[in-house]
Design a protein around this motif. Structure first.
Motif, PDB file in Angstrom:
ATOM      1  N   GLN A 118       0.827  -1.196   0.000  1.00  0.00           N
ATOM      2  CA  GLN A 118       0.000   0.000   0.000  1.00  0.00           C
ATOM      3  C   GLN A 118       0.873   1.263   0.000  1.00  0.00           C
ATOM      4  O   GLN A 118       2.048   1.227   0.357  1.00  0.00           O
ATOM      5  N   LYS A 119       0.264   2.366  -0.410  1.00  0.00           N
ATOM      6  CA  LYS A 119       0.965   3.665  -0.484  1.00  0.00           C
ATOM      7  C   LYS A 119       2.270   3.523  -1.262  1.00  0.00           C
ATOM      8  O   LYS A 119       3.347   3.895  -0.787  1.00  0.00           O
ATOM      9  N   ASP A 120       2.152   2.974  -2.482  1.00  0.00           N
ATOM     10  CA  ASP A 120       3.322   2.786  -3.349  1.00  0.00           C
ATOM     11  C   ASP A 120       4.391   1.934  -2.679  1.00  0.00           C
ATOM     12  O   ASP A 120       5.589   2.199  -2.794  1.00  0.00           O
ATOM     13  N   SER A 121       3.948   0.885  -1.976  1.00  0.00           N
ATOM     14  CA  SER A 121       4.863  -0.067  -1.303  1.00  0.00           C
ATOM     15  C   SER A 121       5.757   0.637  -0.277  1.00  0.00           C
ATOM     16  O   SER A 121       6.936   0.287  -0.097  1.00  0.00           O
ATOM     17  N   GLU A 122       5.177   1.581   0.406  1.00  0.00           N
ATOM     18  CA  GLU A 122       5.946   2.384   1.378  1.00  0.00           C
ATOM     19  C   GLU A 122       6.634   1.520   2.426  1.00  0.00           C
ATOM     20  O   GLU A 122       7.807   1.731   2.772  1.00  0.00           O
TER      21      GLU A 122
END
Length: 279
Positions: A54-58
């Motif tokens: 999620q969240k650009d693979s944060e």
């Protein structure tokens, strides 16, 4: 039993770990990363990296920064139980990578990567997976995608959801709720259950993969069973297996089983150390 890793010079060690985070680590993530960061691993394979994409693979990259390693993310087909492999560049370089090495035929997935290790002439194939937790029959089907790789220079790591080929049986199957027996036990022709279904792990052993504690003649440790009150069965579910060409390089094997790791996940970290001069 082999010598301690501390007796092998650091520049000859290749340390490979496998660890199931339990639902992405959640509030345990900080402590998990602190633990893993102190293990001096060259390759780390994590299962159940839930929500890490999620969240650009944060979370994938935050963990990479904390560990000082490079990430490879493989999204799971089921339950968001993603796989992440970290490797320590430039000592380990990734020559190629697939996030689904079995064409969608796994309950989760199998990550496949070709790794070049400094000081080792030929690349190593890494297979990282999390086998089906519910169906022994499906686990057997999954490993049939893996057995052919025993003929290469292969490391196979992950939560295989099976004990070793000859690990001890549970003292009493009543320690495990009856509704969970279908995920562990061999169903007999009459519909009753026998002992642990080991067909998947035995297929891997028959193909030639070496099981480190057996290869080193060490006592078989648990890697799971310590945290879940519903399953009071200390058993081995997590593995790092070696193909025949890599087995002679095996230097040591350990499972981190202590008061800290027992609280951080329902699985325990597994580490093998290889001597690169024998690879």
């Amino acid at each position: 039993m082999t010598d301690s890793p501390l007796l092998l010079p650091a520049d000859r060690q290749l340390r490979v770990g496998s660890y199931n985070l339990l639902n992405g680590g959640q509030e345990r993530w900080e402590d998990q990363v602190g633990l893993l960061g102190g293990l001096n691993l060259d390759v780390l394979n994590l299962q159940e990296a839930k929500h890490w994409d999620q969240k650009d693979s944060e979370r994938v990259y935050a963990t990479a920064e904390r560990l000082g390693m490079q990430p490879l993310l493989a999204r799971s087909r089921s339950h968001g139980c993603h796989l992440v492999t970290y490797y320590r560049w430039p000592r380990v370089q990734c020559l190629g990578f697939s996030s689904d090495g079995a064409c969608g035929n796994f309950h989760h997935t199998v990550l496949r990567a070709r790794l070049r290790i400094t000081g080792v002439r030929e690349p190593v194939l890494l297979l990282h997976t999390h086998l089906d937790p519910f169906s022994p029959q499906d686990r057997l089907a999954e490993v049939q995608w893996l057995t052919e790789h025993a003929g290469a220079r292969t490391l196979l790591a992950g939560d295989l959801n099976t004990p070793g080929a000859d690990d001890e049986e549970p003292e009493d199957w009543d320690l495990i709720p009856a509704h969970q027996h279908s995920g562990h036990r061999l169903m007999l022709p009459d519909g009753s259950y026998g002992g642990t279904d080991r067909r998947a792990i035995r297929a891997l052993m028959h193909a030639g993969f070496a099981d480190p504690p057996v290869y080193l003649d060490q006592p078989i440790p648990r890697t799971a069973g310590h945290l879940c009150p519903e399953q009071k069965w200390d058993h081995r579910a997590d593995h790092v297996l070696l193909s025949p060409t890599l087995a002679p390089a095996l230097h040591s094997y350990e499972v981190l089983d202590n008061t800290v790791t027992q609280q951080l996940s329902d699985h325990l970290p597994v580490i093998v150390t290889l001597d690169i001069t024998r690879m």
